[in-house]
Write an enzyme that holds these catalytic residues in place. Sequence first.
Site, PDB file in Angstrom:
ATOM      1  CB  CYS A   1       0.712  -0.208   5.331  1.00 59.58           C
ATOM      2  SG  CYS A   1      -0.936   0.299   4.916  1.00 59.58           S
TER       3      CYS A   1
ATOM      4  CD  GLU B   1      -1.655   2.364   0.876  1.00 62.49           C
ATOM      5  OE1 GLU B   1      -2.297   2.980   0.013  1.00 62.49           O
ATOM      6  OE2 GLU B   1      -0.709   2.863   1.468  1.00 62.49           O
TER       7      GLU B   1
ATOM      8  CG  HIS C   1      -5.329   4.224  10.644  1.00 67.37           C
ATOM      9  ND1 HIS C   1      -4.253   4.538  11.419  1.00 67.37           N
ATOM     10  CD2 HIS C   1      -4.838   3.517   9.595  1.00 67.37           C
ATOM     11  CE1 HIS C   1      -3.148   4.063  10.850  1.00 67.37           C
ATOM     12  NE2 HIS C   1      -3.485   3.431   9.750  1.00 67.37           N
TER      13      HIS C   1
ATOM     14  CB  CYS D   1      -4.397   2.419   5.434  1.00 63.77           C
ATOM     15  SG  CYS D   1      -3.925   0.988   4.462  1.00 63.77           S
TER      16      CYS D   1
ATOM     17  CB  CYS E   1      -4.492  -2.162   7.492  1.00 71.48           C
ATOM     18  SG  CYS E   1      -3.488  -0.707   7.232  1.00 71.48           S
TER      19      CYS E   1
ATOM     20  NE  ARG F   1       0.048  -3.620   5.672  1.00 71.82           N
ATOM     21  CZ  ARG F   1      -1.155  -4.145   5.426  1.00 71.82           C
ATOM     22  NH1 ARG F   1      -2.086  -4.140   6.383  1.00 71.82           N
ATOM     23  NH2 ARG F   1      -1.445  -4.674   4.260  1.00 71.82           N
TER      24      ARG F   1
ATOM     25  CB  CYS G   1      -0.492   3.612   7.445  1.00 74.06           C
ATOM     26  SG  CYS G   1      -1.911   2.622   7.160  1.00 74.06           S
TER      27      CYS G   1
ATOM     28  CB  SER H   1       4.334   1.470   7.506  1.00 77.16           C
ATOM     29  OG  SER H   1       3.737   0.224   7.197  1.00 77.16           O
TER      30      SER H   1
END
Lengths: 372, 570
Positions: B549, B14, B68, B61, B64, B482, B552, B505
């Site tokens: 990702c 991502e 959030h 994101c 995922c 993640r 994010c 990330s």
Amino acid sequence: MSSDPILNLAAIPEEILTRVEARGISRRDFIKFCTMTTAALALPVTMVGKVAAAVADARVPVIWVEYQSCSGDSEAFLRANQPTAAELILDLISLEYAEVVMAAAGHQAEAAKKQAMEKYQGKYILVVEGSVPSGADGAYCTIGGESALEGCRKLVKNAAATICVGTCASFGGIPAAAPNPTGALSVMEVVPGAPIVNLPGCPVNAENLTATIVHVLTFGKLPATDGLGRPKFAYGKRIHDNCERRSHFDAGQYAQSFGDPGHRQGHCLYQLGCKGPETFHNCPTIRYNEGTSWPIMSGHGCIGCSEPGFWDTMSPFYRRLPKVPGFGIEDTADKIGIGLAAATAVAFGLHGVASCFRKHDAMEEDKVVKED
Amino acid sequence: MAQRIAVDPITRIEGHLRIEARLDGGKIAEAWSSSTAFRGIETILKGRDPRDAHHFTQRFCGVCTTVHSMASIRAVEDALKIQIPDNARLIRNLIMGIQNVQDHVIHFYHLHALDWVDIVSALKADPAKTAQIAQSISDWPNSSPEYFQQVRDRIAAFAGTGRLGPFQNAYWGHPAYKLPPEVNLIGVAHYLEALEWQKDVIRIHAILGSKNPHPQTFLVGGMAIPVDPDSQNALNADKIALIRKLLRKARAFVEQVYIPDLLAVAPAYLDWAGIGGGTGNYLSYGDFPMDNSPGTGSLFFPRGIIMGKDLANVQPMDEKKISEYVTHSWYSYSKGDNAGLHPYDGETSHKYTGPRPPYEFLDTDGKYSWVKSPRYLDQPMEVGPLARVLVAYGKGVPEVKAAVDFVLGKLGAPASALFSTLGRTAARGVDCLVLAQKNEQWLDQLANNMGRGIYETFNKEKWDPSTWPREAQGFGYHEAPRGALGHWIRIEHGQIANYQAVVPSTWNAGPRDPKGQPGPYEAALVGTPIADPQKPLEILRTIHSFDPCLACAVHVLDGTGTEIVKVRAL
């Protein structure tokens, strides 16, 4: 004649069916897909043959690029059901570039994009996901060292048509929400006048994307759109007018709080901030994830995610719209698009985000104003 | 001779990620991780209603998705001291659980597998032999010679058109691919099956939250999906039954396809158990509360940190020890760019100083990424399924310990093999298996509550901003697919005054810090052999093992927003 009613429904020439079957596609699935797509495009059943002929061996080249995106639209594409992502990629389109799924990386990936753009110049469909930042000379988004701004211009200009998936590519979306820190633009703003169709929604509904691609394949042109570039077949009606809870609205039955008896019984979510009366989208009819559900069905109001500037004009999301005007079902976005939400937008423009919220800190207690 | 290479874009992730590396003697001597896109969502959050924040942050994101929203509502609930109903806890666990399971399977087959599985080689597979191997590793019903023949023919017909679409220009035939054609064909068949499976099982999100990606059901104080067995518009017996069916489908695929495939592929790549280790420090916030008690004691995956690979010594995690640096990131701090700031006091003025696009290489001596560098007690930390599993393993969580020992036993590998590229990929499988087996218990508890007439899903006590204190601050945690995800919010006068997210990330993809310590990606790449610098497949293996990702990771801004005007003036 087959005993399977689906197989008899549509008049698709045997020759086409044999051809798709040779490619490992089930004849039943193919007919089902053509029939459902024809319906989704609001075309008569007599057009099924034409749709079938267009998609049978087209594999139109598609380049899918992402700029300021969250990949939510790519993920939505993976949830497509009629046809599925695998059927699309293997049988219906030739996906030349798509960062989320492609095997190649780095300069091999960029070479594939460049090659497709040159080889299929004027023939490929470009799909754009995410807004395009214009600030800092384009440095807010670069791919392979090239700015999104530059890459987007080139790809749109050389495409047969561009489909913007999601609200960010269509209207700037969340990166363009006040105060738009990166100067995020929609694709329409980056390349004005190009043949572009917008499929807003956060994320795009995959079934609308499929229907748009098939429309282009079948008729060689983009579907008819409203003044915001949205296809009429998907964005021609207000959510409120197709809402399964509309009868509760008309009867004055409203959920007053999440989890209260009215909420549990499926009463209208208007008092809880639903933006369905201001939003044009076909969510109530096609729903999401194979028709499983959509926001209002699962008890949360619409947040207006297919409307331009919705992050600013539709928020606070749990504050109810001041009133719902009594326009009829036949009205389209072009006639009433600058409704109540637009008044909020003006407030944003004049006073800025913070001051606008300050005014509305407390929940409003006014009674519902309904104009008939 | 030293040689510099850049891989940009890193695909099958991502977001927008670029890796630059200096090669020496056929190995990576140094590596730099750079994110090349920026949106500024926290700036956008300033002044808004804290109850709306989760809608905005969810758009960090779309892969995922949900995570959030979860961290955001928890941050607001922590700030306002809101206790959620038990049904909301269970619905959240179910949404998080199936998210992790589905996301890990997509990662394994669609984002990571092509680093190990050579599709072109699969065309040479013998279907009968493939069936024999498939039947020897699993009871999964799609395993007949006819089935594999059909898959091979379909791929051959596709390749025969000469238009390979997303599979063109890849590294097929690269010497680092080691699997026999038959195992490659199993991989391709399950790539396609997983594509079908993922869209089906994630319908659980649609049932509980209207749609996926971006479910719309989270609320500060609970969940919007009503529960009522006597209503067709609420979570009722029908919907519980459908969720159960989908959970079982999810579990069956993980047990009978994903894990057997992982165990079939791994033996060919055991050298990767000694490559890609990285920092050796691990952090997990823990997640999946098992009851509604305050504190973190009831978390199924426990909270903790591990330093220097010391599994025997899992230490407590204290979020106050986190700070972020911008020495090599395109931001500036008022106290100087070498300062470290806790997220509550974080400040962000984005300041791009990199080369003007188009460019060939970044100046990695200066600032070179849109990701900040988070540190725990000034140490870089790896987060993700590996960290989550190691902390749980170290703390002796029975389900996790059993799954880890099962996988290690099958591979004949010691626990130290986990500190590697292969270990990261295996730990993701363990995480997925444990959650796939756990999810149904939460559904049982929810059904049990419903049977006892407990329908509450939302606590409205503090919904009205007039009930809030003038100022409040809160920390929202989550173990996303993640890894460790934290949101920090400051609320003043009913509005967001400051919002910071330090996401998995950011921890993993961040650049060097003021001491020159590399971030986890950068550290993990050092020593990786590169057979052909033109086709750096090995870089993809290690980077993908983290499941990057980037959308994010790049958004880390506080609410001061003072630099916006300057940016616009550019």
